[in-house]
Write an enzyme that holds these catalytic residues in place. Sequence first.
Site, mmCIF file in Angstrom:
data_model
loop_
_atom_site.group_PDB
_atom_site.id
_atom_site.type_symbol
_atom_site.label_atom_id
_atom_site.label_comp_id
_atom_site.label_asym_id
_atom_site.label_seq_id
_atom_site.Cartn_x
_atom_site.Cartn_y
_atom_site.Cartn_z
ATOM 1 N N ASP A 286 10.115 32.544 21.126
ATOM 2 C CA ASP A 286 9.762 32.000 22.436
ATOM 3 C C ASP A 286 10.600 32.707 23.493
ATOM 4 O OD1 ASP A 286 8.924 30.169 24.587
ATOM 5 O OD2 ASP A 286 8.305 28.836 22.976
ATOM 6 N N HIS A 309 9.221 35.808 24.369
ATOM 7 C CA HIS A 309 8.314 35.607 25.497
ATOM 8 C C HIS A 309 8.954 36.007 26.824
ATOM 9 C CE1 HIS A 309 5.734 32.414 23.157
ATOM 10 N NE2 HIS A 309 5.787 33.591 22.558
#
Length: 480
Positions: A286, A309
């Site tokens: 993430d 991310h």
Amino acid sequence: MVKKTTSSCQLVSLLTVLFVIIFTGSLFSTTCVEARKNHHHRNAKNHHGHQHSHNNNKRGHFPAPSPAPAFQPAPPNPYTKKSNIFDVLSFGAKGDGIADDSKALQAAWKAACLVEGGIVEIPSEFKFLIKPITLEGGPCKPHLVLQIDGIMLAPPNIGSWSKSDLYQWINIKRTENFTIQGGGVVDGQGFAWWKPNELSYIQKTSNHMPDMKPTAVRFYGSYHVTVRDIRIINSPLCHLKFDNSRYINVNNVTITSPENSPNTDGIHLQNSQDAEIQHSNIGCGDDCVSIQTGCSNVHVHHINCGPGHGISLGSLGKGKSVACVKDIVVDNILMQNTMFGARIKSWQGGIGSVKNVTFSNIQVSNVSTPIMIDQYYCDKQKCKNQTEAVAITGVKFNQIVGTYTSQPLHLACSDSVPCTNVDLIDIQLKPSLVSRGFHQALCWNSHGKSQAPLLPWSIDYCLRSGGGKRPSKSHSDRIC
């Protein structure tokens, strides 16, 4: 007559010999006495003047013994002084990676808390299985250190976690002037948490179903805290989280988990201020760094990010909540093989503001979308359209250079609360070799100015001129 003379001569000779013997004996006796006197004199000189030599010993002459020295107390033993290092092995830890060493860690922590500059030592070459634990810093003396040189392991079996333990594994609460450091590893052993089949099995066979996953290391209500040099790996959820904390420094840490490990943010900040995150390597499933509501004066720099991310503000405003973020600087970043680069994301229906944010000097390589503002964030297939939005103003993207795989830029701002004062300066983005076709930038309801060089050229037409509709004070300033 002749015989008589001879006898007289013999008598005289005998007397003469006798006299010589007596005289010689007397002389020898006198010499011995003088020699003894001289020897006594030398011994006295050696005793008082310390001038005896080893040659005298060779001749069999030994100096008189010296008198016993005056009594002096023994110097203090340095090892009797109480140390400020509290090794968990000394408190009963096994260090075999199998036995539960949680109580030993708790005991070492409590002992170190009583000493200023106390050090809780997790020694190298050992593995310590630690169950969910809270290390309370409220009563501790200043400058407490958790020295992690060995390996700390979380329980790998999901079923062994109780509901009350699901928020975090290592909870560091209300510490001040506290440091975590060392060359060791904090291993969340999160592999089972990332498998839907495993969670489904737990739901069928256990009395409780984990409705969330634990963060590996969480700080709560802490001030002047430092985390440096350690490795945090394979957390079930976030790796390192700061809640309601202030004056934070993260330096030279390594955070890793597989690219497909869901929601495993590297560093997560929430309701925290005055933070610096620097010179670290983060790769996870993430956001490498996630900055949430209540954060201000945060500087993130010299970070290698990927996979993951990217570095994100948000998501913000979920469930019509208030979100306030300001004074954020992200610079000198290398992003490789990430989904996003510099990103701000908010939910429809939220309120509050994001302002004074700078992303600068960011090198991207094979990043899907390097620049993003998304006021329509949704983690489901479909979300309901709403008019309210977190106001976003004063955002600068400066010197974002490199390659993308999907889209160079994505600015999707709210119809009712558009993005304002957005600057695009020196943006040079090319499709990477693995890019599947060329995709134009998406620009919607964003206002600001752009400055060359700009690549692709369509970025120059992305921003609307003018200020756009500004949110009222009641919408943002009063709330935040």
